[in-house]
Write an enzyme that holds these catalytic residues in place. Structure first.
Site, short mmCIF file in Angstrom:
data_model
loop_
_atom_site.label_atom_id
_atom_site.label_comp_id
_atom_site.label_asym_id
_atom_site.label_seq_id
_atom_site.Cartn_x
_atom_site.Cartn_y
_atom_site.Cartn_z
N ASN A 10 -34.28 6.15 4.12
CA ASN A 10 -33.90 5.47 2.87
C ASN A 10 -34.80 4.23 2.71
O ASN A 10 -34.83 3.36 3.58
CB ASN A 10 -32.42 5.08 2.97
N ASP A 12 -34.79 2.02 0.12
CA ASP A 12 -34.28 1.05 -0.86
C ASP A 12 -34.71 -0.38 -0.57
O ASP A 12 -35.05 -1.15 -1.48
CB ASP A 12 -32.74 1.03 -0.85
N HIS A 13 -34.67 -0.73 0.72
CA HIS A 13 -34.84 -2.15 1.02
C HIS A 13 -36.30 -2.59 1.08
O HIS A 13 -36.58 -3.78 1.17
CB HIS A 13 -34.03 -2.53 2.26
N ARG A 21 -39.37 -11.17 -5.17
CA ARG A 21 -40.43 -11.96 -5.78
C ARG A 21 -40.84 -11.45 -7.17
O ARG A 21 -41.71 -12.03 -7.80
CB ARG A 21 -41.67 -11.93 -4.88
N HIS A 46 -31.67 5.18 -3.53
CA HIS A 46 -30.44 4.98 -4.31
C HIS A 46 -30.79 4.21 -5.58
O HIS A 46 -31.17 3.04 -5.51
CB HIS A 46 -29.45 4.19 -3.44
N ARG A 48 -29.39 2.34 -8.17
CA ARG A 48 -28.10 1.72 -8.49
C ARG A 48 -28.04 1.37 -9.96
O ARG A 48 -29.06 1.15 -10.61
CB ARG A 48 -27.88 0.46 -7.65
N ARG A 52 -30.80 -3.06 -8.51
CA ARG A 52 -31.08 -4.23 -7.67
C ARG A 52 -32.25 -3.97 -6.71
O ARG A 52 -32.87 -4.89 -6.23
CB ARG A 52 -29.84 -4.67 -6.90
N HIS A 53 -32.49 -2.69 -6.38
CA HIS A 53 -33.67 -2.43 -5.52
C HIS A 53 -34.56 -1.35 -6.17
O HIS A 53 -35.54 -1.67 -6.82
CB HIS A 53 -33.30 -2.14 -4.06
N GLU A 76 -29.68 9.20 -4.32
CA GLU A 76 -28.28 8.75 -4.27
C GLU A 76 -27.95 8.09 -5.60
O GLU A 76 -28.74 7.28 -6.10
CB GLU A 76 -28.10 7.72 -3.15
N THR A 106 -23.27 -3.38 -0.35
CA THR A 106 -23.78 -2.05 -0.07
C THR A 106 -22.64 -1.08 -0.32
O THR A 106 -21.53 -1.50 -0.66
CB THR A 106 -24.31 -1.96 1.39
N THR A 107 -22.91 0.24 -0.17
CA THR A 107 -21.88 1.22 -0.47
C THR A 107 -20.78 1.11 0.59
O THR A 107 -20.99 1.49 1.73
CB THR A 107 -22.50 2.63 -0.48
N GLU A 157 -21.75 14.12 3.01
CA GLU A 157 -22.36 13.12 3.89
C GLU A 157 -21.24 12.21 4.36
O GLU A 157 -20.54 11.59 3.55
CB GLU A 157 -23.45 12.32 3.16
N HIS A 200 -25.18 5.62 7.03
CA HIS A 200 -24.77 4.25 6.72
C HIS A 200 -24.61 3.42 7.99
O HIS A 200 -23.80 3.74 8.85
CB HIS A 200 -23.48 4.16 5.89
N GLY A 201 -25.42 2.40 8.06
CA GLY A 201 -25.31 1.42 9.14
C GLY A 201 -25.86 1.88 10.47
O GLY A 201 -25.67 1.20 11.49
N GLY A 222 -31.60 3.76 6.59
CA GLY A 222 -32.49 2.89 5.84
C GLY A 222 -32.58 1.47 6.35
O GLY A 222 -33.57 1.06 6.95
N HIS A 223 -31.52 0.69 6.13
CA HIS A 223 -31.57 -0.76 6.30
C HIS A 223 -32.10 -1.18 7.66
O HIS A 223 -32.98 -2.03 7.77
CB HIS A 223 -30.17 -1.34 6.05
N1 PXP Z 1 -26.28 7.36 3.05
C1 PXP Z 1 -25.73 6.86 1.91
C2 PXP Z 1 -24.95 7.79 1.05
C3 PXP Z 1 -25.94 5.53 1.52
O1 PXP Z 1 -25.37 5.06 0.39
C4 PXP Z 1 -26.74 4.70 2.34
C5 PXP Z 1 -27.01 3.29 1.93
O2 PXP Z 1 -27.68 3.29 0.71
C6 PXP Z 1 -27.30 5.26 3.50
C7 PXP Z 1 -27.03 6.58 3.83
C8 PXP Z 1 -28.18 4.46 4.40
O3 PXP Z 1 -27.49 3.39 4.96
P1 PXP Z 1 -28.27 2.28 5.74
O4 PXP Z 1 -29.24 1.65 4.77
O5 PXP Z 1 -27.21 1.34 6.19
O6 PXP Z 1 -28.99 2.94 6.87
#
Ligand code: PXP
Length: 257
Positions: A10, A12-13, A21, A46, A48, A52-53, A76, A106-107, A157, A200-201, A222-223
């Site tokens: 992912n 996004d970040h 910036r 994602h 959104r 935001r990203h 997403e 976050t979600t 998921e 996630h996480g 991702g993060h």
């Molecule tokens: N899966 C889903 C459905 C998510 O919404 C996210 C966060 O956007 C992730 C996975 C990835 O989570 P993380 O960025 O915490 O790794």
């Protein structure tokens, strides 16, 4: 049991840093190329509602680039008609429907598919008919899995945030309890014919236990990877995650009767 767990990275970040910036760098599409070269099987982004990203232009670029490379884009998105129109236009390989609240960082939780069946099921139908594989992001709750299977979605998921938070904070009993719930949810989903993804996480410390759930076919991360990239570079961070996932799977096969 699928032997190899796919890794969706992912990005996004990367866009979060760019948007801080309001400039054109770092470029999420460049991160996607690095991710694929480092062992990612696909790219997750994602879009959104508040942008935001990831931006609409990012999705445009990623969709074209990944189509050219014949690699999957997992989009997403919230269950809204605006997002549906975007997904129908781009026809990504996969669409993961997620809950979205503007004020959240976050979600935070999974979709309430049990309560929202009549709203969600038509989205699943339209997106699937358009050629995208639809996944529903849900918690490890038997009622939600049952409801997800009734929408006709191909994939669920499972939200791993609660497990990852408990494990990172050293709450071992809670981590064990949530991991057991995730394992049971994965078994239930697979028994209903759903493909099981998780995300996630997830970080290096939590990935092995999740990758060792036999029914899990794909992880979306991702993060942590984008944060780790500050120290090691994005390619090495992803390669290390890939190595940990593969090692967890080898251990699982060794332990199989
Ligand atoms: N899966 C889903 C459905 C998510 O919404 C996210 C966060 O956007 C992730 C996975 C990835 O989570 P993380 O960025 O915490 O790794």
């Amino acid at each position: 049991m699928s032997t190899r767990v796919r890794l969706g990275v992912n990005i996004d970040h990367v866009a979060t840093i760019r948007n801080a910036r309001g400039v054109s760098y770092p470029d999420p599409a460049r991160a996607a190329v690095v991710a694929l070269e480092a062992g990612a099987d696909g790219i997750t982004a994602h879009l959104r509602e508040d942008r935001r990203h990831i931006s609409d232009a990012d999705i445009e670029t990623l969709a074209a680039m990944l189509r050219d490379r014949e690699r999957p884009l997992n989009l997403e998105m919230a269950v809204t008609s605006e997002m549906l129109a975007i997904a129908l236009r781009h026809r990504p390989h996969a669409v993961c429907l997620v809950p979205e609240r503007r004020e959240e960082r976050t979600t935070e939780g999974g979709l309430d598919v049990a309560a929202g069946h009549n709203w969600i099921a038509p989205f699943v139908e339209k997106l699937s008919a358009n050629g995208s594989r639809v996944s529903l992001f849900i918690g490890a709750d038997p009622a939600q899995i049952e409801a997800a299977s009734r929408t006709g979605a191909a994939v669920v998921e499972l939200h791993t945030g609660a497990y990852c938070d408990a494990a990172r904070d050293g709450h071992e009993d809670e981590a064990r309890r949530v991991l057991a719930a995730l394992s049971a949810a994965a078994r239930q989903a697979a028994s209903l014919g759903l493909e099981v993804h998780a995300g996630h996480g997830i970080d290096y410390g939590t990935v092995s236990a999740i990758a060792a759930i036999p029914e899990v076919a794909e992880l979306n991360i991702g993060h942590f990877l984008i944060g780790e990239a500050i120290f090691t570079g994005l390619g090495p961070a992803i390669s290390e995650m890939r190595r940990l996932i593969d090692a967890a799977r080898v251990d699982l096969q060794r332990a199989a009767p």
